[in-house]
Design a protein around this motif. Structure first.
Motif, mmCIF file in Angstrom:
data_model
loop_
_atom_site.group_PDB
_atom_site.id
_atom_site.type_symbol
_atom_site.label_atom_id
_atom_site.label_comp_id
_atom_site.label_asym_id
_atom_site.label_seq_id
_atom_site.Cartn_x
_atom_site.Cartn_y
_atom_site.Cartn_z
ATOM 1 N N SER A 45 0.819 -1.207 0.000
ATOM 2 C CA SER A 45 0.000 0.000 0.000
ATOM 3 C C SER A 45 0.858 1.265 0.000
ATOM 4 N N THR A 46 0.180 2.374 -0.128
ATOM 5 C CA THR A 46 0.838 3.677 -0.081
ATOM 6 C C THR A 46 1.526 3.908 1.263
ATOM 7 N N VAL A 47 1.099 3.206 2.304
ATOM 8 C CA VAL A 47 1.772 3.333 3.607
ATOM 9 C C VAL A 47 3.242 2.942 3.459
ATOM 10 N N GLY A 48 3.497 1.773 2.890
ATOM 11 C CA GLY A 48 4.870 1.304 2.701
ATOM 12 C C GLY A 48 5.630 2.117 1.672
ATOM 13 N N ILE A 49 4.972 2.480 0.592
ATOM 14 C CA ILE A 49 5.623 3.248 -0.466
ATOM 15 C C ILE A 49 6.016 4.640 0.033
ATOM 16 N N SER A 50 5.161 5.257 0.835
ATOM 17 C CA SER A 50 5.471 6.591 1.373
ATOM 18 C C SER A 50 6.672 6.533 2.306
ATOM 19 N N ASP A 73 -6.361 0.870 -2.699
ATOM 20 C CA ASP A 73 -5.324 1.184 -1.713
ATOM 21 C C ASP A 73 -5.985 1.571 -0.392
ATOM 22 N N ILE A 74 -5.316 1.312 0.716
ATOM 23 C CA ILE A 74 -5.872 1.638 2.035
ATOM 24 C C ILE A 74 -5.530 3.043 2.494
ATOM 25 N N ALA A 75 -4.681 3.753 1.719
ATOM 26 C CA ALA A 75 -4.214 5.059 2.190
ATOM 27 C C ALA A 75 -3.892 5.990 1.028
ATOM 28 N N ARG A 76 -3.687 7.246 1.388
ATOM 29 C CA ARG A 76 -3.174 8.268 0.477
ATOM 30 C C ARG A 76 -1.878 8.777 1.074
ATOM 31 N N GLY A 77 -0.973 9.185 0.224
ATOM 32 C CA GLY A 77 0.314 9.709 0.687
ATOM 33 C C GLY A 77 1.136 10.152 -0.503
ATOM 34 N N VAL A 78 2.345 9.649 -0.587
ATOM 35 C CA VAL A 78 3.210 9.961 -1.717
ATOM 36 C C VAL A 78 2.518 9.518 -3.003
ATOM 37 N N LEU A 90 2.203 17.193 4.379
ATOM 38 C CA LEU A 90 1.798 16.747 5.713
ATOM 39 C C LEU A 90 3.037 16.341 6.488
ATOM 40 N N ASN A 91 2.922 16.268 7.791
ATOM 41 C CA ASN A 91 4.039 15.829 8.622
ATOM 42 C C ASN A 91 4.322 14.348 8.424
ATOM 43 N N GLY A 92 5.510 13.942 8.837
ATOM 44 C CA GLY A 92 5.883 12.531 8.768
ATOM 45 C C GLY A 92 5.958 12.049 7.330
ATOM 46 N N SER A 93 5.486 10.842 7.105
ATOM 47 C CA SER A 93 5.524 10.284 5.742
ATOM 48 C C SER A 93 4.385 10.808 4.880
#
Length: 100
Positions: A45-50, A73-78, A90-93
């Motif tokens: 997921s985007t969690v690991g990719i981010s 996907d379970i998330a949004r991020g990178v 956003l903060n963190g990843s």
């Protein structure tokens, strides 16, 4: 690293090596031994990719398309735009879990 002279580089996968801290140790050792560095992923997921893309400035190559292979996907991020990594503001990843 007794075997370092036999290789051109290493491929790090966060999900296999134990996370960012372990990857940073591997990067340090590889650079001390003049090895090329690549980080790769599995279908994740985007969690690991981010998390993985946080290491991009330290790498020679990166394969971070695992989340693009998911139907949902379970998330949004990178995200990515024709090979360019787009980091969220956003903060963190930068990961936000999707609502159910």
């Amino acid at each position: 690293m007794n075997c370092a002279p036999l290789f051109h580089g290493i491929n790090i996968k966060l999900m296999k090596c134990g996370g960012i801290t372990a990857a940073l140790r591997m990067i340090k050792t590889a650079r001390e031994n003049n090895l090329l560095l690549m980080a790769g992923c599995m279908t994740e997921s985007t969690v690991g990719i981010s998390a993985l893309t946080q290491l991009a400035p330290l790498l020679d190559f990166i394969d971070s398309d695992g989340s693009l292979l998911l139907a949902k996907d379970i998330a949004r991020g990178v995200s990515f735009d024709y090979g360019e990594i787009i980091f969220p503001e956003l903060n963190g990843s930068g990961v936000v879990l999707n609502s159910k």
